[in-house]
Design a protein around this motif. Structure first.
Motif, PDB file in Angstrom:
ATOM      1  N   ASN A  55      37.173  36.737  43.788  1.00 29.06           N
ATOM      2  CA  ASN A  55      36.124  37.439  44.511  1.00 29.06           C
ATOM      3  C   ASN A  55      36.065  38.894  44.045  1.00 29.06           C
ATOM      4  N   PHE A  56      34.885  39.467  44.051  1.00 29.82           N
ATOM      5  CA  PHE A  56      34.704  40.853  43.584  1.00 29.82           C
ATOM      6  C   PHE A  56      35.495  41.872  44.416  1.00 29.82           C
ATOM      7  N   LYS A  57      35.913  41.479  45.619  1.00 32.97           N
ATOM      8  CA  LYS A  57      36.700  42.388  46.463  1.00 32.97           C
ATOM      9  C   LYS A  57      38.180  42.403  46.066  1.00 32.97           C
ATOM     10  N   ASN A  58      38.584  41.434  45.244  1.00 40.46           N
ATOM     11  CA  ASN A  58      39.975  41.390  44.800  1.00 40.46           C
ATOM     12  C   ASN A  58      40.296  42.574  43.899  1.00 40.46           C
ATOM     13  N   ASN A  59      41.599  42.779  43.658  1.00 46.12           N
ATOM     14  CA  ASN A  59      42.007  43.953  42.891  1.00 46.12           C
ATOM     15  C   ASN A  59      42.663  43.580  41.556  1.00 46.12           C
TER      16      ASN A  59
END
Length: 167
Positions: A55-59
């Motif tokens: 997900n784009f929110k992951n780091n």
């Protein structure tokens, strides 16, 4: 040589009569040179749980973990099931000293990465990879190919192409 010509004429006449297409050939002789040359992106792409997606929110750390698990050298970043970007192992190596572990991926991902149509011949996919000097291509459906937001269907990796004898 007249015998060969006669045999070829008989074979093509019967193929036309029986409506035997090159797609049929691929089904009945998938391992032969002609069968391999007819393989499409969708025939050889990696799908489902084997795909390295986050997900784009992951780091940064999440990307590194998924990349190590899936072993394709890339991670695809999705937002609401649509392709948002791509991070390669090279991107991660270049950034490893410049960012914190929980850094957002947006800064160094490739936005709107190169995608191919699922019905593209596998040999053309290999040609694109050679031309662009990349090891993976993202695959999307026909109906999704020209849209702004694209849904990932699969991934083609150069090793799979080579294992399948694609030239």
């Amino acid at each position: 040589s007249i015998t060969l010509l006669l045999g070829d004429c008989l074979a093509t006449t019967i193929m036309q009569h029986k409506k035997f297409s090159k797609e049929n050939f691929k089904v009945f002789h998938p391992g032969g040179n002609i069968g391999r040359s007819l393989l499409l992106a969708k025939d050889i792409m990696i799908t489902g749980k084997k795909m390295p997606i986050i997900n784009f929110k992951n780091n940064f750390n999440d990307a590194l973990k998924v990349m190590n698990q899936k072993k394709l050298g890339i991670v695809v970043i999705l937002k609401n099931k649509f392709i948002k970007g791509l991070v390669t192992d090279g991107d991660l190596r270049r950034e490893i000293n410049n960012c914190s572990d929980n850094e957002n991926l947006n800064k160094f991902m490739t936005k709107s990465p190169l995608v191919v149509n699922e019905n593209m011949p596998a040999s053309k996919a290999l040609a694109i990879m050679n031309e662009k000097k990349i090891t993976s291509l993202l695959v999307v459906s026909d109906k999704n190919y020209h849209r702004k937001n694209k849904v990932l269907k699969g991934i083609i990796h150069i090793h799979i192409l080579l294992q399948n004898g694609i030239k």
